[in-house]
Write an enzyme that holds these catalytic residues in place. Structure first.
Site, mmCIF file in Angstrom:
data_model
loop_
_atom_site.group_PDB
_atom_site.id
_atom_site.type_symbol
_atom_site.label_atom_id
_atom_site.label_comp_id
_atom_site.label_asym_id
_atom_site.label_seq_id
_atom_site.Cartn_x
_atom_site.Cartn_y
_atom_site.Cartn_z
ATOM 1 N N LYS A 36 5.891 39.541 -3.675
ATOM 2 C CA LYS A 36 4.565 39.183 -4.129
ATOM 3 C C LYS A 36 3.619 40.388 -3.686
ATOM 4 O O LYS A 36 4.144 41.354 -2.944
ATOM 5 C CB LYS A 36 3.912 38.054 -3.490
ATOM 6 C CG LYS A 36 4.947 36.868 -3.837
ATOM 7 C CD LYS A 36 4.447 35.436 -3.663
ATOM 8 C CE LYS A 36 3.376 35.208 -4.854
ATOM 9 N NZ LYS A 36 2.773 33.978 -4.694
ATOM 10 N N ASP A 58 0.017 38.350 -12.867
ATOM 11 C CA ASP A 58 -0.826 37.727 -12.069
ATOM 12 C C ASP A 58 -2.403 37.869 -12.410
ATOM 13 O O ASP A 58 -2.804 38.986 -12.456
ATOM 14 C CB ASP A 58 -0.518 38.240 -10.534
ATOM 15 C CG ASP A 58 -1.384 37.361 -9.676
ATOM 16 O OD1 ASP A 58 -1.514 36.106 -9.670
ATOM 17 O OD2 ASP A 58 -1.982 37.781 -8.505
ATOM 18 N N ARG A 87 0.837 -1.249 -0.233
ATOM 19 C CA ARG A 87 -0.161 -0.095 0.095
ATOM 20 C C ARG A 87 0.919 1.113 -0.013
ATOM 21 O O ARG A 87 0.424 2.226 -0.644
ATOM 22 C CB ARG A 87 -0.788 -0.180 0.954
ATOM 23 C CG ARG A 87 -1.958 1.111 1.422
ATOM 24 C CD ARG A 87 -3.106 1.073 0.263
ATOM 25 N NE ARG A 87 -2.878 1.813 -0.783
ATOM 26 C CZ ARG A 87 -3.158 1.437 -1.863
ATOM 27 N NH1 ARG A 87 -3.765 0.240 -2.195
ATOM 28 N NH2 ARG A 87 -2.858 2.187 -3.145
ATOM 29 N N LYS A 139 3.304 25.653 -3.967
ATOM 30 C CA LYS A 139 1.960 25.108 -3.605
ATOM 31 C C LYS A 139 2.085 23.293 -3.774
ATOM 32 O O LYS A 139 1.300 22.779 -4.249
ATOM 33 C CB LYS A 139 0.651 25.417 -4.305
ATOM 34 C CG LYS A 139 0.578 27.123 -4.272
ATOM 35 C CD LYS A 139 -0.617 27.560 -5.189
ATOM 36 C CE LYS A 139 -0.833 29.195 -4.927
ATOM 37 N NZ LYS A 139 -1.735 29.831 -5.690
ATOM 38 N N GLU A 173 5.670 40.188 -8.699
ATOM 39 C CA GLU A 173 4.448 39.973 -9.131
ATOM 40 C C GLU A 173 3.768 41.103 -9.562
ATOM 41 O O GLU A 173 3.728 42.178 -8.396
ATOM 42 C CB GLU A 173 3.682 39.226 -8.061
ATOM 43 C CG GLU A 173 2.362 38.793 -8.271
ATOM 44 C CD GLU A 173 1.571 38.157 -7.186
ATOM 45 O OE1 GLU A 173 1.900 37.204 -6.625
ATOM 46 O OE2 GLU A 173 0.724 38.830 -6.662
#
Lengths: 280, 280, 280, 280, 280, 280
Positions: free
Chosen positions: F166, F217, F99, F134, F196
């Site tokens: 960002k 973005d 598994r 992410k 960004e």
């Protein structure tokens, strides 16, 4: 015991992680994964070699299939140009491990080289060069090993391996005699007691309380000579504090048994070692 | 980010284990567990201070109830006798932690002090002093921090934080131009490329291949001056190799942007710091 | 030093993981997460208490907000029904931690209780009861602590804390005298030498070679008496091997300084302690 | 599954670190690093052997090149003088590992031996001897294994491997019936429910609530017989509490299915095993 | 038990190390260390929230002085624009922790959201939605928690928490009856047995061998209905394999007790959550 | 660098512990320890294979004597029924590891398969598909590897491998120009700066401040086309936000250099892979 105890392996793992991070971008982007190479580690200055086993472990952690062939051995005295080891196998792990392996070798050989120099300076006297606990945190085992490679001897490994009553202890307990008496009651049967003293009065107290080792801290040559004469073999005598290349021979002449030097481990400059890589 | 990352905490834990072993026999057999004391950390030589946060962490790991009061701060320039910090609380953990806390402070302040000295020597020039990856294995983060405390700047932290094509890479790939071309194809978009060169021909290749940084390795002052002139701002220029107190100012005069020095971290001698303990 | 060194904390963490696995299904399925309770730890037989700090740590690792109030203290002699500690707070962590906390207390108090019994039996003699390295692997620190709680004294903590030349060493080296001579050359200055001997001839060799401690292994009372007489204070004397409740007083009468007993740690039966939980 | 799971390996590593500390000074100072030897592990009392795999692992962690040859196997019943295993190779790791390997073997064989004795006493009855969670913290896996070696069977491994509603749970929830009802709603489909009861009234409640296993805690033989008769195969029945060599056969006669004994693991005395080392 | 078991904390530590590396260069170079800020975590799509405690732990590991205020709670159904939590304190750790905290929240809420959707689809039937062992390695505890947040129920946590005989076991053992018989002899008393079957013949064998749970693997609705009828309450029945949004209601209608779905954990898409940072 | 870095090995160890717990009861109670078997891993759907090395490591950690033979290799495109690998040796570890090995393979191949699909969709354009940060916490290295297997390229590995300013940074610093200026002063020489931006005005600021990479973005195709035209090669251009199978080709047409997609790692569904075990 091999140098590669679980402690050293943990330092090695930390070191690999901190140097490699998420990967050796330069090598991985430039060098084909199947390319084979040979790296030769070479002395670039005179030195006493120490740490080969750790250098080998660096490469084997990166790639167990690398062949590592020692061309010198620990405690050998090398001159500029002497070859230390040859590594053969995939080029990538050889390049990735180069700096870390050299960082270990340069520092440990630096300590061995400096120790050997102090040992040489007291040649002819019945005195031994000792290290201290002033080692690089995390490196105690490796650095104490390098001191023995250079011909020095190890003082206690850590706080559990012997009783050493220092000035700060005395400041709280009240005096040499009293401190030795209390310690004697509480310690395991296999422990000796060493006490740090600063003048002849304290030396006498220490002898009367049957200290097994007496450390003369920052005393003049004159004081040391008197202390040794007074002690007359009833305890081992260690000299410590502000001893350097200029005065170490004078200290040895006083007849003390041990000279301990923090600088062996906290201030030994790295020796120069590099690696040459070529295709195979 | 605090110095006390998980990495530093792991080094700290290893260091405590190696120095304490199964217990501080001297202190535990001599000092009553309830006795209170005060320790004062004091500079014994001129130095630039670095590492207070680690020293504090040593004492807090041993006894979270100890009060640690900083009396100086990192990057302060101290002279002999200046007080660095005061620790108050139970006498036992103060005595047990003394050596380890000082070992950290002495080494890190040694690096900051040496860095500050080199920074002073190039004052007046538009050049920055950089460290290298020649740090003590396990100490990368602490030592790079100490360099910034001394006024230096950090080169890449590790092998994943930038592309630096060195001579050993070139030996396998075939040339500056080719190496830069291959690397450019494979690296993430945020990476620059630096290449180590040894003569003017390689400088030209590097510029033509649009290297963003060029490291002049072991070049003479004359060659460096020519290289800087040729490059003319089209790339950053770093000087490296065999630079010391005697020639650093001459190197700075060539107009290069960075001087990198392995000795900042692999050979900085420890500075002298001690602790005085008294009853409270 | 607190019992809760990094070593003990690691054993504690392993123990929690092995007992809780992926969660206490019984408690979590039965008891509302907000229910408050009080647990009282109570002696169910006569005992000498040891390990309160570890029991408290078990509950605090599960829930730092639990209140743990000691109602007795380590080294107290308790009788059946005496209350040891009260824990108040959320019912779930009290129930989940119960068994592990009791497992620590029952074992450590078992060792302290057995040690106290042997100490009682040799009362009136100037002899000390010592432990050995025959401890439960992983529990060295806790078990040696429990021995001191029971009135015993610790022999060396581990292989690095003293030289003890045993029969198997002698079998390889060739004899007591030779072994002591070689060891003396190689050990750090703060180390004493103990040697294990089996007859009077070996005792004499040991004394002539200036052994600091002599262990009489499995000797008869008669032989021990002779050995002690011969040694006459020139070394500490330790009796070891096959000593039990029936013969320990006879052994003490021989005048030896120490009696060491493996059974203190490898065969002490657990004492009976339980916990009662009620709503609050 | 091999005994050497990551959990056991962690216990082994902790154990090596605690016993070796910074090195085996005696062995390292006495025995040349190249000297070869043979160690033979021998039973010094009657015993059921358990733990060979761990003993072997101790030596292999110290030196992977040692040859470890088992001369008996786990679950063998040995008499005084029987040889258990032979280790050949470098003398140093054989001497350094001796005590730790024996500490594991003596404890685990002690548990297997005691278990076998209880199994023998209930021979002829259809009852199984179970262990409990009263194991030495850190040793759960090893001790549960030793119980099976002695012929016992394992109860749940830890708190996540089955629902066992004990008296302290009942005190907070309000009764056997209610407790079983709540638990049934919340547990995963593969879990049975066991409940600890103290009288016949609780037995009836448990049966009416369809408990799959019922633990009779500290009941008299008379009560147990009645309980078993009432239950009549509708649930497994386990006897627990204050069962010992004197009454275990009477308990078995009541017809219960399981007898669980904390003393198998918390109070089994170590059996006597030693090692003889000789030159090769 | 809190989500923050030692296992989850280890995953959290690994995650911080892998995302931060040697430091957040962007934030550390841009944002003054003393600047204060507020971050608001906001849902960008409809979702069932899960994982707040882990998100909080991320920020507290970076800076214990950050204030984390939950504005929703786990298992709340949120719509686009709903505020989840507000973090106040130093700007640097808020910015550095943002991505990792969101990565945890987005994944766990994705699982809770998908589970809730399946639970909704079988509303009105007496069936429970179960997870499987098809979880993301390292995330077992977190993902099983998220399933319960979404209204599902947990199957066994791992291989030690129940017996589930699968097709690959049967292939080696020889048949359902034989497998159940052997397992029954060897398992602890608190374990039930589940067996995976593929046709009605196997169902009958399983019932005759008294399996407590029967898993119908990849059967048609017709077969499932027959199986449930045949079993008639003598065992729990679980449906598994190729069940999705299109057929789950039909499966529920067959009267089975449980539907297990690997996709809850191995294929739940992340939901969209972001953070807005502003000066305070 | 091999996938099996110390980080991956730690994740692997955690995963084994969480799935095995105190042992695989089903397998250990059913399968004789000496039984030999063969397991074949087979694709049950179309997929791009990734993770073979990890699957192999799972089995080798459980039993180093298992033979693992790869029948496909990473980056192969497989169809339903294709064989991936064959494992031979003892049946128990094959069943116990099944598994976990599949969990790794299904997730990593899922990511590679989804990436390959996006790469296919932009074929013909000079654009590269990038991953993001992410990723599943703990899985960064594995998932970034799977992206490259699928034909994608890696963006920065973590926060220390590049400067990416960002929107949340801008909110605190005051504007694109100012942010780039400050960052430039403080970063190491080998770092580029990405920023960004959300509109053309910010694009212009970024170009004037010499940003090396510009992330557009959530811009419309129209805006992106204008931005690319304005930038005209003076910086790399990356498109990010709300890009999916429906619009990715349109985005590629705008002429940007990179498209980054969080869904490659946070929402790739697992592909279907199973294992068949048979006797040998």
């Amino acid at each position: 015991m091999s140098l590669l105890t679980s402690h050293t392996l943990k330092l090695l793992e930390i070191s690999l992680i901190e140097d490699i991070g998420s990967g050796d971008i330069t090598t991985d982007s430039l060098i084909p994964s199947g390319l084979m190479a040979k790296g030769t580690i070479i002395a670039k200055s005179e030195l006493v070699l120490a740490g080969l086993e750790v250098a080998q472990a660096v490469f084997h952690r990166l790639d167990p299939s690398l062949s590592f062939r020692a061309l010198s051995k620990d405690s050998s005295r090398l001159k500029r140009g002497d070859r230390i080891a040859a590594i053969q196998g995939k080029a990538r792990p050889i390049l990735t491990g180069e700096r870390l392996a050299l960082n270990f070798l340069q520092r440990l050989s630096g300590i061995a080289t400096l120790t050997a120099e102090y040992v040489r300076q007291v040649q002819g006297y019945k005195v031994e060069i000792l290290d201290t606990r002033k080692t690089t945190p995390g490196w105690r085992q490796l650095e104490k090993y390098a001191v023995t490679v250079g011909g020095g001897k190890n003082h206690r490994f850590n706080l559990s391996q012997g009783v050493l009553i220092k000035n700060n202890h005395l400041a709280l307990v009240g005096g040499v005699r009293e401190a030795i008496r209390i310690a004697r009651q509480n310690i395991p049967p296999l422990m000796k007691i060493e006490v740090e003293v600063r003048d002849l009065a304290q030396v006498k107290e220490a002898i009367e309380a049957s200290a097994e080792v007496i450390m003369l801290d920052n005393m003049s040559g004159q004081e040391m000579t008197e202390a040794v004469k007074y002690i007359a073999g009833r305890a081992w005598v260690e000299a410590s504090g502000a001893i350097n290349a200029d005065n170490i021979r004078a200290v040895a002449q006083t007849g003390i048994n041990f000279i301990s030097l923090g600088r062996l481990t906290h201030s030994a400059p790295a020796v120069d070692i590099h690696m040459l890589v070529e295709k195979t």
